[in-house]
Design a protein around this motif. Sequence first.
Motif, PDB file in Angstrom:
ATOM      1  N   CYS A  14     -13.938 -80.382  -0.242  1.00 19.35           N
ATOM      2  CA  CYS A  14     -13.206 -79.890  -1.426  1.00 19.35           C
ATOM      3  C   CYS A  14     -13.889 -80.304  -2.731  1.00 19.35           C
ATOM      4  O   CYS A  14     -13.248 -80.831  -3.652  1.00 19.35           O
ATOM      5  CB  CYS A  14     -11.760 -80.379  -1.402  1.00 19.35           C
ATOM      6  N   VAL A  15     -15.185 -80.038  -2.822  1.00 17.51           N
ATOM      7  CA  VAL A  15     -15.957 -80.406  -4.013  1.00 17.51           C
ATOM      8  C   VAL A  15     -16.134 -79.170  -4.898  1.00 17.51           C
ATOM      9  O   VAL A  15     -16.773 -78.202  -4.489  1.00 17.51           O
ATOM     10  CB  VAL A  15     -17.344 -80.980  -3.639  1.00 17.51           C
ATOM     11  N   PRO A  16     -15.580 -79.219  -6.113  1.00 12.34           N
ATOM     12  CA  PRO A  16     -15.774 -78.095  -7.028  1.00 12.34           C
ATOM     13  C   PRO A  16     -17.128 -78.178  -7.728  1.00 12.34           C
ATOM     14  O   PRO A  16     -17.744 -79.244  -7.798  1.00 12.34           O
ATOM     15  CB  PRO A  16     -14.633 -78.264  -8.042  1.00 12.34           C
ATOM     16  N   LYS A  17     -17.549 -77.057  -8.267  1.00 13.61           N
ATOM     17  CA  LYS A  17     -18.830 -76.987  -8.970  1.00 13.61           C
ATOM     18  C   LYS A  17     -18.891 -78.005 -10.095  1.00 13.61           C
ATOM     19  O   LYS A  17     -19.924 -78.643 -10.311  1.00 13.61           O
ATOM     20  CB  LYS A  17     -19.056 -75.575  -9.519  1.00 13.61           C
ATOM     21  N   LYS A  18     -17.789 -78.208 -10.810  1.00 13.98           N
ATOM     22  CA  LYS A  18     -17.801 -79.127 -11.956  1.00 13.98           C
ATOM     23  C   LYS A  18     -18.164 -80.543 -11.538  1.00 13.98           C
ATOM     24  O   LYS A  18     -18.801 -81.265 -12.297  1.00 13.98           O
ATOM     25  CB  LYS A  18     -16.475 -79.104 -12.712  1.00 13.98           C
ATOM     26  N   ASP A  19     -17.798 -80.959 -10.331  1.00 14.09           N
ATOM     27  CA  ASP A  19     -18.155 -82.297  -9.860  1.00 14.09           C
ATOM     28  C   ASP A  19     -19.654 -82.419  -9.608  1.00 14.09           C
ATOM     29  O   ASP A  19     -20.257 -83.467  -9.866  1.00 14.09           O
ATOM     30  CB  ASP A  19     -17.387 -82.653  -8.588  1.00 14.09           C
ATOM     31  N   ILE A  20     -20.258 -81.346  -9.116  1.00  9.95           N
ATOM     32  CA  ILE A  20     -21.700 -81.347  -8.876  1.00  9.95           C
ATOM     33  C   ILE A  20     -22.446 -81.378 -10.208  1.00  9.95           C
ATOM     34  O   ILE A  20     -23.382 -82.162 -10.392  1.00  9.95           O
ATOM     35  CB  ILE A  20     -22.109 -80.131  -8.021  1.00  9.95           C
ATOM     36  N   LEU A  39     -20.292 -86.065  -1.968  1.00  6.26           N
ATOM     37  CA  LEU A  39     -20.148 -85.680  -0.548  1.00  6.26           C
ATOM     38  C   LEU A  39     -20.422 -84.198  -0.295  1.00  6.26           C
ATOM     39  O   LEU A  39     -20.377 -83.755   0.842  1.00  6.26           O
ATOM     40  CB  LEU A  39     -18.773 -86.048   0.014  1.00  6.26           C
ATOM     41  N   ALA A  40     -20.727 -83.432  -1.340  1.00  5.75           N
ATOM     42  CA  ALA A  40     -21.061 -82.018  -1.148  1.00  5.75           C
ATOM     43  C   ALA A  40     -22.265 -81.899  -0.228  1.00  5.75           C
ATOM     44  O   ALA A  40     -23.209 -82.678  -0.314  1.00  5.75           O
ATOM     45  CB  ALA A  40     -21.370 -81.353  -2.481  1.00  5.75           C
ATOM     46  N   GLU A  50     -26.220 -73.375  -2.130  1.00  4.59           N
ATOM     47  CA  GLU A  50     -25.529 -73.282  -3.414  1.00  4.59           C
ATOM     48  C   GLU A  50     -25.674 -74.588  -4.201  1.00  4.59           C
ATOM     49  O   GLU A  50     -25.885 -74.571  -5.412  1.00  4.59           O
ATOM     50  CB  GLU A  50     -24.056 -72.943  -3.219  1.00  4.59           C
ATOM     51  N   VAL A  51     -25.580 -75.719  -3.519  1.00  3.36           N
ATOM     52  CA  VAL A  51     -25.769 -77.016  -4.181  1.00  3.36           C
ATOM     53  C   VAL A  51     -27.181 -77.092  -4.757  1.00  3.36           C
ATOM     54  O   VAL A  51     -27.376 -77.509  -5.906  1.00  3.36           O
ATOM     55  CB  VAL A  51     -25.494 -78.188  -3.214  1.00  3.36           C
TER      56      VAL A  51
END
Length: 67
Positions: A14-20, A39-40, A50-51
């Motif tokens: 449950c990692v959103p883009k903003k966290d990355i 954890l992504a 995507e990451v």
Amino acid sequence: MTQPVEPLVCFCHCVPKKDIVEAIRNGARTIAEIQAKTLASTGCGGCAEEVAAILKAELERIGASRP
């Protein structure tokens, strides 16, 4: 009023883009560093491309480079 839902990149954790993006702005320069901070891409790996794309785009945007 409800908050807008942030799109998830990593569904396993449950990692959103903003966290990355935040991890990159706080010094992450590799996939491994993003994985350690968020954890992504440590579950099934389905979000790995995507990451990597977010990492590349954000580094270009802030004018940083990969080690």
